[in-house]
Design a protein around this motif. Structure first.
Motif, PDB file in Angstrom:
ATOM      1  N   ALA A  57       0.818  -1.207   0.000  1.00 45.77           N
ATOM      2  CA  ALA A  57       0.000   0.000   0.000  1.00 45.77           C
ATOM      3  C   ALA A  57       0.855   1.262   0.000  1.00 45.77           C
ATOM      4  CB  ALA A  57      -0.926   0.000   1.216  1.00 45.77           C
ATOM      5  N   GLY A  58       2.129   1.105   0.380  1.00 45.90           N
ATOM      6  CA  GLY A  58       3.004   2.268   0.483  1.00 45.90           C
ATOM      7  C   GLY A  58       2.928   2.936   1.832  1.00 45.90           C
ATOM      8  N   LEU A  59       2.183   2.355   2.752  1.00 42.19           N
ATOM      9  CA  LEU A  59       2.050   2.930   4.091  1.00 42.19           C
ATOM     10  C   LEU A  59       3.257   2.583   4.961  1.00 42.19           C
ATOM     11  CD1 LEU A  59      -1.726   2.149   4.708  1.00 42.19           C
ATOM     12  CD2 LEU A  59      -0.729   4.396   4.327  1.00 42.19           C
ATOM     13  N   GLN A  61       7.549   1.285   4.662  1.00 44.92           N
ATOM     14  CA  GLN A  61       8.673   1.142   3.734  1.00 44.92           C
ATOM     15  C   GLN A  61       9.502  -0.082   4.106  1.00 44.92           C
ATOM     16  OE1 GLN A  61       8.441   3.235   1.310  1.00 44.92           O
ATOM     17  NE2 GLN A  61       6.919   4.436   2.426  1.00 44.92           N
ATOM     18  N   PRO A  77       2.104   5.782  -0.671  1.00 42.63           N
ATOM     19  CA  PRO A  77       0.729   5.403  -1.008  1.00 42.63           C
ATOM     20  C   PRO A  77       0.285   6.088  -2.292  1.00 42.63           C
ATOM     21  CG  PRO A  77       0.879   6.191   1.258  1.00 42.63           C
ATOM     22  CD  PRO A  77       2.178   6.491   0.613  1.00 42.63           C
ATOM     23  N   GLY A  78      -0.628   5.472  -2.986  1.00 45.79           N
ATOM     24  CA  GLY A  78      -1.087   6.082  -4.224  1.00 45.79           C
ATOM     25  C   GLY A  78      -2.472   5.615  -4.607  1.00 45.79           C
ATOM     26  N   ASP A  80      -3.401   4.346  -7.303  1.00 45.50           N
ATOM     27  CA  ASP A  80      -3.488   3.146  -8.142  1.00 45.50           C
ATOM     28  C   ASP A  80      -3.784   1.915  -7.290  1.00 45.50           C
ATOM     29  OD1 ASP A  80      -1.055   3.420  -6.889  1.00 45.50           O
ATOM     30  OD2 ASP A  80       0.098   2.483  -8.494  1.00 45.50           O
ATOM     31  N   VAL A  83      -6.992   0.434  -0.503  1.00 41.72           N
ATOM     32  CA  VAL A  83      -6.880  -0.418   0.680  1.00 41.72           C
ATOM     33  C   VAL A  83      -8.246  -0.543   1.344  1.00 41.72           C
ATOM     34  CG1 VAL A  83      -5.637  -0.803   2.830  1.00 41.72           C
ATOM     35  CG2 VAL A  83      -4.562   0.503   0.996  1.00 41.72           C
TER      36      VAL A  83
END
Lengths: 288, 281
Positions: A57-59, A61, A77-78, A80, A83
């Protein structure tokens, strides 16, 4: 079809401990997911499933390794990726419609107010909440809240849906209905989906592939189980399929014993960067 | 029977009863006693009713009520600096509170946001807040008078400083306590920092912020009376002190009553606003 639509490449995550060495949740974890695939990951609590999802999710790293989605590296997060949180995470001061509209307006900032609401309403209708759109989350049941969460995720037309035990807080009937709903939507739209669960039956009913994760710390993907059950699955008939019990036994056996013992009894030639793919079934028993 | 009547009605009746008992007791206590020994009429005139008729200096409820009606009939008369209607005095006080409190809102909410968002600022400013918060706002008065050199503005400054802390602390607490999952929703939706502040953090922290604002308005209304006693000139606080100097206990009692009523109204106003932004979970 792109076989490596999602590509997790040798990621590691370590959490610092107050004293001594940091704890390694997992390292060299690798996994790839094809476009349109429905992947479930199962494992015991604390094995790092949620961390994998948060990295996707990019939440969160990773401390090492990379994640690519559709050829693009993920660092934050993005839009695309959508969640669906375990706790639905709806904004309680907004109505169901406004919660979805907030996502739509974030995805397409130039859209007019009316168009935003129209799209939000379509997403609400899609999850079967027509008529409840002006209610606040506190006025909705647990299942309806989770539906709003799903509508919000679908409304932004993401490349990937990420679900963190989305149905675990629901009663069995509601859970079954929502599973049917999610499966129908995914089959209709060809959505790629990555879902955490600890429910073996849920994974068998929904997934194309089931990723088995050993206990942490130092968790590994033990194997990737291809679901041998046919794409056309009916909840009432599925358990009569000859592959049903071999698959179920394989998964239960993993959760009960092998998730603990795997570390000490690694199969010959096991490479955690390239976990083996197995297909338990009536013809090819997975365990001798 | 009474037990079948709705609770608010029963409570109302009881309130009224308590008030009547209190007023009667008050009336009996301040009623004139037996007249004292006869004395020279000239001397009696000098001594007044208190000495000659055994009358208490404390006014009874009837006197206070009559005077109150008189005040309410002419709330805005102005007969020079020491004789203004109660409406004018209350308006002066409310204006000062509004100015000081408004300034405090403008400072406390953005600053509280900053403190709540940044753990560094939180830790760095904490000692200042902890030391400044318990200081009686009136202790600032000499400093304000010296630096601002204007008693009216000094009163406003004192209101400002006493309103600041509860709002600042509550805003910071509310902002730092916004649920992580709501922030994560904003992150996954790529919501920019300003939009996030106004669409997620502010509504989520609003109930806590309004609680702080409600505490602040209460303190501000407590402090304005004392501040106006010090700076003088106008305002309900000055009125109380002036009437004490006039030995008009009646007017002092009326002022106490009106201060209470206005304070209650201000509190109700903020409570209503807080209810409007509170969301059920």
């Amino acid at each position: 079809m792109n076989d490596r639509f999602i590509s997790i490449e040798a990621i590691a995550r370590r959490f610092p401990k107050r004293t001594g060495e940091p704890v390694t949740i997992f390292e060299d974890l690798s996994l790839s997911i094809a476009r349109g695939e429905f992947v479930c990951i199962i494992g015991h609590s604390g094995c790092g499933k949620s961390t994998v999802l948060n990295v996707l999710a990019g939440l969160d790293q990773p401390d090492a390794g990379f994640v690519f989605i559709d050829g693009k590296q993920i660092t934050e997060p993005g839009l695309d990726r959508a969640v669906i949180f375990q706790s639905h995470a709806l904004l309680p001061w907004k109505t169901a419609l406004a919660n979805v509209a907030y996502a739509v307006a974030s995805r397409w900032p130039s859209l007019k107010r009316a168009e935003v609401n129209a799209r939000a309403q379509r997403a609400i209708d899609l999850v079967g909440l027509h008529g409840a759109e002006m209610k606040r989350p506190s006025e909705l049941s647990g299942g309806m809240r989770q539906r709003v969460g799903i509508a919000r995720a679908l409304s932004i037309e993401p490349k990937i849906l990420l679900m963190d035990e989305p149905f675990s807080a629901l009663d069995a009937l509601t859970r079954g209905a929502l599973q049917d709903e999610v499966r129908r939507i995914c089959r209709d739209t060809g959505q790629t989906l990555f879902m955490i669960t600890h429910d073996v039956d849920e994974a068998m009913y929904l997934a194309d592939k089931i990723v088995l994760m050993t206990n942490g710390p130092g968790a590994m993907i033990a194997e990737i189980v291809e679901n041998p059950l046919p794409q056309e699955r009916k909840r009432v008939e599925i358990h009569r399929h000859p592959d049903y019990y071999p698959l179920r036994n394989h998964l239960i056996d993993f959760l009960v014993t092998r998730s603990v013992t795997f570390r000490d009894e690694m199969p010959a030639g096991y490479d955690r960067k390239k976990p083996p793919v197995v297909r338990p079934g009536a013809q090819t028993p997975a365990l001798g | 029977m009474a037990s079948t009547a709705p609770l608010p009605l029963r409570a109302g009746v009881l309130s009224l009863l308590i008030f009547v008992i209190f007023a009667l007791a008050w009336h009996m206590a301040t009623r004139g006693g037996p007249a004292g020994p006869a004395m020279d009429p000239e001397y009696a005139k000098l001594m007044g009713a208190t000495a000659t008729q055994g009358k208490s200096a404390m006014p009874g409820p009837l006197e206070v009520g009559a005077k109150l009606i008189e005040h309410l009939r002419h709330p805005f008369y102005d007969r020079g600096p020491n004789d203004k209607g109660l409406g004018i005095q209350l308006a002066f006080s409310m204006l000062r509170v509004a100015a000081g409190y408004g300034l405090a809102v403008l400072v406390a909410i953005p600053l509280g946001f900053l403190i709540g968002m940044s753990p560094l600022m939180n830790k760095a400013l904490d000692p200042f807040i902890q030391i400044m918060k318990p200081v009686s706002p009136l202790a600032w008065m000499p400093l304000a008078l010296y630096t601002i050199k204007d008693s009216g503005l000094s009163a406003i400054f004192v209101i400002f400083i006493c309103s600041l802390w509860p709002m600042l602390v509550n805003t910071a607490f509310g902002v730092s306590g916004v649920r992580k999952e709501w922030l994560n929703v904003a992150r996954t939706l790529e919501v920019g920092p300003w939009r996030r502040a106004f669409t997620v953090i502010l509504p989520a922290a609003a109930p806590t912020i309004f609680t702080g604002m409600r505490i602040s308005i209460g303190i501000a209304w407590l402090v304005i009376v004392a501040a106006e006693m010090l700076v003088g000139g106008t305002g309900i606080g000055y009125f109380v002190w002036n009437e004490w100097n006039n030995l008009s206990i009646t007017n002092v009692i009326i002022a106490i009553l009106l201060i209470g009523v206005v304070g209650m109204l201000l509190d109700q106003l903020l409570a209503r606003a807080a209810r409007a932004v509170t969301f059920p979970e």
